[in-house]
Design an enzyme around this catalytic site. Structure first.
Site, PDB file in Angstrom:
ATOM      1  N   SER A 140      61.508  54.817  50.108  1.00 44.45           N
ATOM      2  CA  SER A 140      62.672  53.596  49.838  1.00 44.45           C
ATOM      3  C   SER A 140      63.072  53.486  48.601  1.00 44.45           C
ATOM      4  O   SER A 140      62.731  54.338  47.574  1.00 44.45           O
ATOM      5  CB  SER A 140      61.815  52.352  49.647  1.00 44.45           C
ATOM      6  N   TYR A 153      54.816  46.688  47.656  1.00 50.82           N
ATOM      7  CA  TYR A 153      55.800  47.370  48.347  1.00 50.82           C
ATOM      8  C   TYR A 153      56.340  48.727  47.651  1.00 50.82           C
ATOM      9  O   TYR A 153      56.347  49.854  48.274  1.00 50.82           O
ATOM     10  CB  TYR A 153      57.050  46.587  49.122  1.00 50.82           C
TER      11      TYR A 153
END
Length: 249
Positions: A140, A153
């Site tokens: 990501s 995350y």
């Protein structure tokens, strides 16, 4: 229908929706046999859409036995494994680190980081048995830069990037390339509105992405296809941002 993956066998995790579904469909359209893996049950729909060139497998990527079984299915059903697209992931709660629970931390790390570890642990062994191939891990943009209220995350995705680089070095001379894609804000099931709207509404601007729009699952799938096939034969250890210019800022 293209031919860039003719004769190849691929595993795609998170194949029930979003980037995984788009990747599975694209890989199949380019000639690959595809193991569609997911925990949701929607992997069955993706495999059915592909047809005889696909098989669905119910998999929790944080469980070693499930992942090992997924790889075994690829070899038993299609005879080999050439491509592993470690795409399954979750977002987790968006909270300050002081508000995060240990349970949420373990769950996010278990799926996003341990899941990639297990995929490579078992998948690379099968790829080596086939004479080499490609691993693509979904990281990501949050693994490259900080996102507010996304410490857990971001840590999971940053871990994916560093693991990708280390494993790429370990197997660079063994015929296995290992790369990562780093999506920016992409219109997938991690976006609540995306569950009701298959396409991003025109009136939802993205001012913090230079292109000022959402990324699409199909665009991430195309990046994964590049890394999966021979067009990227001299590329390994890369964390490729597919983010509309976000990490340039």
């Amino acid at each position: 229908m293209g031919h860039r993956l003719d004769g190849k066998v691929a595993i795609v995790t998170g194949a029930g929706s979003g980037i995984g579904r788009a990747g599975a469909l694209l890989f199949a359209a380019e000639g690959a046999k595809v193991v569609c893996a997911d925990i949701s049950g929607d992997e069955e729909k993706t495999a059915a859409e592909i047809g005889a060139a696909a098989v669905a497998v119910h998999v929790d990527v944080s469980v070693a036995a499930d992942v090992e079984g997924m790889v075994t299915t690829a070899e038993e059903r299609f005879g080999r494994l050439d491509i592993l697209f470690n795409n399954a992931g979750i977002g987790g709660p968006k909270l300050l680190v002081t508000e995060q629970t240990e349970e949420a931390f373990d769950h996010v790390i278990g799926v996003n980081l341990k899941g990639v570890f297990l995929g490579m642990k078992y998948g690379i062994q099968a790829i080596l048995r086939s004479g080499g191939g490609s691993v693509i891990n979904t990281a990501s943009a949050a693994g490259l830069v900080g996102w507010r209220k996304n410490a857990v995350y971001g840590a999971s995705k940053g871990g994916v990037i560093q693991m990708t680089k280390a494993v790429a070095l370990d197997y660079a001379d063994k015929g296995v390339r290992v790369n990562a894609i780093c999506p920016g804000m992409t219109w997938t099931g991690l976006v609540p509105d995306a569950k009701e709207h298959p396409d991003p509404p025109a009136d939802v601007p993205m001012p913090y992405q230079p292109m000022k729009r959402w990324g699409l699952s199909s665009e991430l799938a195309t990046a994964a296809l590049f890394l999966a096939g021979d067009d990227s034969s001299f590329v390994t250890g890369v964390a490729l941002p597919v983010d509309g210019g976000y990490v340039c800022g």
